[in-house]
Design an enzyme around this catalytic site. Structure first.
Site, PDB file in Angstrom:
ATOM      1  N   ARG A 227      26.175 -72.194 -60.517  1.00 21.52           N
ATOM      2  CA  ARG A 227      26.744 -72.463 -61.629  1.00 21.52           C
ATOM      3  C   ARG A 227      25.853 -72.145 -62.783  1.00 21.52           C
ATOM      4  NH1 ARG A 227      30.746 -77.428 -61.335  1.00 21.52           N
ATOM      5  NH2 ARG A 227      32.233 -76.722 -59.329  1.00 21.52           N
TER       6      ARG A 227
ATOM      7  N   GLU B 256      25.805 -76.426 -55.880  1.00 15.04           N
ATOM      8  CA  GLU B 256      26.569 -76.192 -57.179  1.00 15.04           C
ATOM      9  C   GLU B 256      25.815 -75.736 -58.355  1.00 15.04           C
ATOM     10  OE1 GLU B 256      29.323 -79.295 -58.135  1.00 15.04           O
ATOM     11  OE2 GLU B 256      29.762 -79.923 -56.146  1.00 15.04           O
ATOM     12  N   ASN B 257      24.466 -76.010 -58.355  1.00 11.20           N
ATOM     13  CA  ASN B 257      23.657 -75.612 -59.504  1.00 11.20           C
ATOM     14  C   ASN B 257      23.361 -74.240 -59.168  1.00 11.20           C
ATOM     15  OD1 ASN B 257      22.631 -77.686 -61.629  1.00 11.20           O
ATOM     16  ND2 ASN B 257      22.860 -78.872 -59.586  1.00 11.20           N
TER      17      ASN B 257
ATOM     18  N   GLY C  83      26.314 -80.568 -63.564  1.00 12.69           N
ATOM     19  CA  GLY C  83      26.657 -80.638 -65.154  1.00 12.69           C
ATOM     20  C   GLY C  83      25.418 -81.424 -66.124  1.00 12.69           C
ATOM     21  N   GLU C  84      24.343 -81.361 -65.697  1.00 10.31           N
ATOM     22  CA  GLU C  84      23.217 -82.241 -66.548  1.00 10.31           C
ATOM     23  C   GLU C  84      23.164 -81.608 -67.981  1.00 10.31           C
ATOM     24  OE1 GLU C  84      18.472 -83.509 -66.378  1.00 10.31           O
ATOM     25  OE2 GLU C  84      19.530 -82.746 -64.337  1.00 10.31           O
TER      26      GLU C  84
ATOM     27  N   ARG D 209      17.071 -77.933 -61.164  1.00  9.81           N
ATOM     28  CA  ARG D 209      16.583 -77.535 -62.747  1.00  9.81           C
ATOM     29  C   ARG D 209      15.410 -78.451 -62.973  1.00  9.81           C
ATOM     30  NH1 ARG D 209      17.965 -74.174 -66.402  1.00  9.81           N
ATOM     31  NH2 ARG D 209      19.878 -73.433 -65.608  1.00  9.81           N
TER      32      ARG D 209
END
Length: 301
Positions: free
Chosen positions: A133, A129-130, A95-96, A56
């Site tokens: 999620r 994961e990104n 989790g940014e 992202r």
């Protein structure tokens, strides 16, 4: 209250492990590593650095403020994931948004899962994961897929297994990267959808792509209207008129084409002569893609 006290006690115990320089945990084989890796730990935000592999590249400020407000009321419900770099030094894996939102409201710590991974593993974890999620835009997803193929050396079959997506879906995203950068930017900014992009990719001439893109913006064309415009430019409609009297394909052949396409991850076409003879047409985008299709046809793993 009892639940909160238990969480604080757990945090103190693990923090003691983390802040003991004489017994710093650097690998999963170190003493007490099993007490740390995979457990939730309260980490100082200042001890966590950004992940250079994060797919992202832009964050909606209003969305971040809304998340920050939720965290202020309810706390961080889903812990972030980090990997340990050095003594009291970590790198964000996923989790940014939660990390940024926590910083906005002045939190000093954040719950985190700690993993020990090398750069390649970290890249793969961050991308996978990104993708699963986060609400990435289509171009960010396509770039993440391409990075997994190029930098982790995954095949499309392996990528399909890792992320639980059909090869045809992956291929559709990857094709978006062939669009003109202006159109890719428009897709990332939400001016056009992935459906518009999939229609435009069928135009080989870049300038014509951009001309249609401008028409989409000016006239607020829907995806269906865009597809119709592309068909007209490609002369598909006139071709369909000249072949409209041809015998339609039997249902079993139509079903077979779809099964071939889904299995091979490519849009298979079929040509049938008057007496029932025909041929399959299987397109490929590169030598690597050709070898991939060949292995699938031969039944190789």
């Amino acid at each position: 209250m009892a639940k909160a006290t238990k969480k604080q006690a757990l945090g103190r115990g693990l923090s003691a492990l983390l802040k003991d320089p004489d017994h710093d945990i650097k690998s999963v084989e170190d003493k007490n590593a099993d007490k740390l890796v995979g457990h939730i730990v309260e980490l100082d935000l200042t001890s966590i650095e950004m992940n250079p592999f994060q797919p992202r590249t832009s964050f909606n400020e209003e969305s971040l403020r809304e998340l920050a407000s939720s965290i202020r009321e309810l706390g961080v419900i889903q812990p972030i994931t980090v990997r340990k770099l050095d003594f009291n030094k970590y790198q964000l894996v996923s989790g940014e948004r939660r990390y940024r939102a926590s910083g906005l409201i002045g939190l000093e710590t954040i719950p985190a899962y700690i993993r020990i991974a090398n750069d390649q593993e970290s890249l793969e974890m961050a991308l996978v994961e990104n993708i699963q999620r986060q609400d990435l835009d289509p171009i960010e997803i396509a770039i993440s897929y391409q990075r997994l193929l190029d930098e982790i050396n995954l095949t499309q079959e392996q990528l399909s297994d890792r992320i639980g997506k059909n090869r045809s879906t992956i291929a559709n995203y990857l094709r978006l990267l062939k669009l003109d950068p202006i159109i890719q930017t428009g897709m990332r900014d939400g001016f056009v959808t992935m459906g518009h992009g999939r229609a435009l990719i069928n135009i080989e001439n870049t300038q014509i792509q951009l001309d249609i893109y401008e028409k989409i913006l000016e006239k607020s064309l829907s995806v269906r209207e865009t597809e119709k415009l592309v068909r007209e430019l490609n002369g598909v409609e006139s071709k369909e008129k000249t072949t409209s009297k041809e015998k339609p394909l039997p249902q079993n052949l139509k079903k077979g084409i779809k099964e071939f396409s889904d299995y091979l991850g490519a849009k298979v076409d079929i040509k049938v002569a008057q007496k029932g003879k025909g041929k399959l047409i299987i397109p490929f985008t590169s030598e690597e893609d050709f070898q991939r299709i060949k292995k699938l046809i031969q039944g190789e793993n």
